[in-house]
Motif scaffolding. Structure first.
Motif, PDB file in Angstrom:
ATOM      1  N   ARG A 165     118.581  23.867 118.130  1.00  0.00           N
ATOM      2  CA  ARG A 165     118.288  22.449 118.308  1.00  0.00           C
ATOM      3  C   ARG A 165     117.206  22.241 119.363  1.00  0.00           C
ATOM      4  O   ARG A 165     116.298  21.419 119.187  1.00  0.00           O
ATOM      5  N   ALA A 166     117.282  23.022 120.455  1.00  0.00           N
ATOM      6  CA  ALA A 166     116.274  22.881 121.512  1.00  0.00           C
ATOM      7  C   ALA A 166     114.890  23.255 121.000  1.00  0.00           C
ATOM      8  O   ALA A 166     113.889  22.605 121.322  1.00  0.00           O
TER       9      ALA A 166
ATOM     10  N   LEU B 182     111.619  20.843 120.934  1.00  0.00           N
ATOM     11  CA  LEU B 182     110.358  21.210 121.572  1.00  0.00           C
ATOM     12  C   LEU B 182     109.206  21.150 120.583  1.00  0.00           C
ATOM     13  O   LEU B 182     108.098  20.698 120.907  1.00  0.00           O
ATOM     14  N   GLN B 183     109.463  21.603 119.353  1.00  0.00           N
ATOM     15  CA  GLN B 183     108.419  21.537 118.336  1.00  0.00           C
ATOM     16  C   GLN B 183     108.047  20.089 118.029  1.00  0.00           C
ATOM     17  O   GLN B 183     106.870  19.759 117.858  1.00  0.00           O
TER      18      GLN B 183
ATOM     19  N   MET C 285     129.324  21.344 114.392  1.00  0.00           N
ATOM     20  CA  MET C 285     130.121  21.132 115.609  1.00  0.00           C
ATOM     21  C   MET C 285     129.558  22.031 116.714  1.00  0.00           C
ATOM     22  O   MET C 285     129.805  23.230 116.740  1.00  0.00           O
ATOM     23  N   THR C 286     128.759  21.430 117.608  1.00  0.00           N
ATOM     24  CA  THR C 286     128.109  22.223 118.642  1.00  0.00           C
ATOM     25  C   THR C 286     128.629  21.937 120.045  1.00  0.00           C
ATOM     26  O   THR C 286     128.251  22.621 120.977  1.00  0.00           O
ATOM     27  N   ASP C 287     129.490  20.924 120.216  1.00  0.00           N
ATOM     28  CA  ASP C 287     130.002  20.618 121.551  1.00  0.00           C
ATOM     29  C   ASP C 287     131.120  21.575 121.914  1.00  0.00           C
ATOM     30  O   ASP C 287     131.882  22.035 121.061  1.00  0.00           O
TER      31      ASP C 287
ATOM     32  N   GLY D 291     125.944  28.660 121.400  1.00  0.00           N
ATOM     33  CA  GLY D 291     124.687  28.904 122.099  1.00  0.00           C
ATOM     34  C   GLY D 291     123.522  29.031 121.135  1.00  0.00           C
ATOM     35  O   GLY D 291     122.439  28.501 121.368  1.00  0.00           O
ATOM     36  N   GLY D 292     123.752  29.718 120.018  1.00  0.00           N
ATOM     37  CA  GLY D 292     122.705  29.836 119.023  1.00  0.00           C
ATOM     38  C   GLY D 292     122.329  28.502 118.416  1.00  0.00           C
ATOM     39  O   GLY D 292     121.139  28.205 118.212  1.00  0.00           O
TER      40      GLY D 292
END
Length: 310
Positions: A71-72, A76-77, A1-3, A65-66
């Motif tokens: 995920r970002a 990017l990878q 749950m990241t939202d 945030g972590g």
């Protein structure tokens, strides 16, 4: 749950804070139960023997945030490895293409969207060298939008040389965008005189405007025409100076002269206002003209209205 919490969750959490940081079962309606469960799952409400207690959102913010940063990083990878993973397919596609017959007839493309799409394709297919003569100011939004494609071009070994006029290198956001490209090997020079807009891809396709408003472009493949355009570009490139020599801030008095010019004051009025001789003001104006690539005093004042130095 990241939202982050939605409106209903935020409202129930604020209700708990408004009750001293506590919620009791009798404070809830049946509709609140799913929202309560979500708040407990997020750690914003902690169950107690008599109900629930509000917890600090800071811990949730740190955790979310972590997770988002993780995920970002993964995205990017994936983006970095995507060209390599598609390389076998790309090679197969390129090998299957028949040799292109030489085309000498110019192709007219109308409409800004169609022109941008075609140029995007040419940049993606460019393999050796990209030349660009870009007179006038450079919108930072356009530079940001094309950054990923420009960096991809440079990282696959293509040379990239771009000519700008002084007015293009006066705004800090633009300079930051240019530095991202030069950091990957792009070369940028500044020419304080008029020249025509052109793009040249691998010295085999050139793009020039067909109208002054740039709503139509001509795509050229005739070798003789392209050789002529490249010769003009090289002539201008040799007369230009590295962009680094134009990036320093102007003298404070020069800035004051520029500000007054941008307000429409004449050279004589500027001299009286600043307590300077007209010859001194003329020297400052000369430096500003060189910096902004302006041919007349009116042109200089008009260009400086939107410049960061003015």
């Amino acid at each position: 749950m990241t939202d982050e919490p939605g409106p209903a969750e935020s409202a129930l959490y604020l209700a708990a804070v408004g009750r001293g940081g506590r919620l009791r079962p009798e404070d809830l309606t049946p509709e609140d139960r799913p929202v309560l469960a979500a708040l407990v799952a997020r750690g914003l409400l902690t169950p107690t023997t008599s109900g629930w207690t509000a917890a600090s959102p800071r811990a949730l913010g740190d955790r979310l945030g972590g997770e988002l940063r993780t995920r970002a990083t993964r995205l990017l990878q994936r983006a970095e490895h995507l060209p390599d993973s598609l390389a076998p397919l790309t090679r197969a596609y390129d090998d299957a293409q028949p040799p292109a017959a030489p085309a000498v007839s110019p192709v007219h493309v109308d409409g800004n969207t169609a022109i941008r799409d075609r140029i995007t394709e040419l940049i993606a297919d460019c393999r050796e060298e990209f030349l660009a003569a870009q007179p006038g100011p450079r919108p930072v939004e356009g530079l940001r939008a094309s950054l990923a494609q420009d960096l991809a071009l440079l990282r696959r070994g293509c040379a990239m040389r771009t000519l700008y006029q002084p007015v293009a290198v006066t705004e800090r956001p633009v300079l930051e965008q240019l530095s991202l490209r030069t950091g990957e090997g792009a070369q940028t020079r500044v020419l304080a005189e008029p020249y025509e807009r052109m793009l040249v891809f691998d010295r085999s396709i050139a793009v020039i405007p067909a109208r002054e408003d740039r709503s139509s472009a001509v795509f050229l493949t005739d070798p003789a025409t392209i050789a002529f355009l490249v010769t003009r570009f090289e002539r201008d490139w040799n007369r230009a100076t590295p962009a680094e020599g134009h990036l320093g801030p102007p003298h404070p008095t020069t800035v004051r002269v520029g500000r007054l010019l941008a307000r429409g004051l004449t050279q004589r009025v500027v001299a009286v206002r600043l307590g300077l001789s007209e010859r001194t003001v003329a020297a400052h104006i000369s430096r500003l003209r060189e910096r902004y690539g302006a041919q007349t005093l009116f042109h200089l004042g008009w260009q400086m209205r939107g410049a960061g130095d003015a």
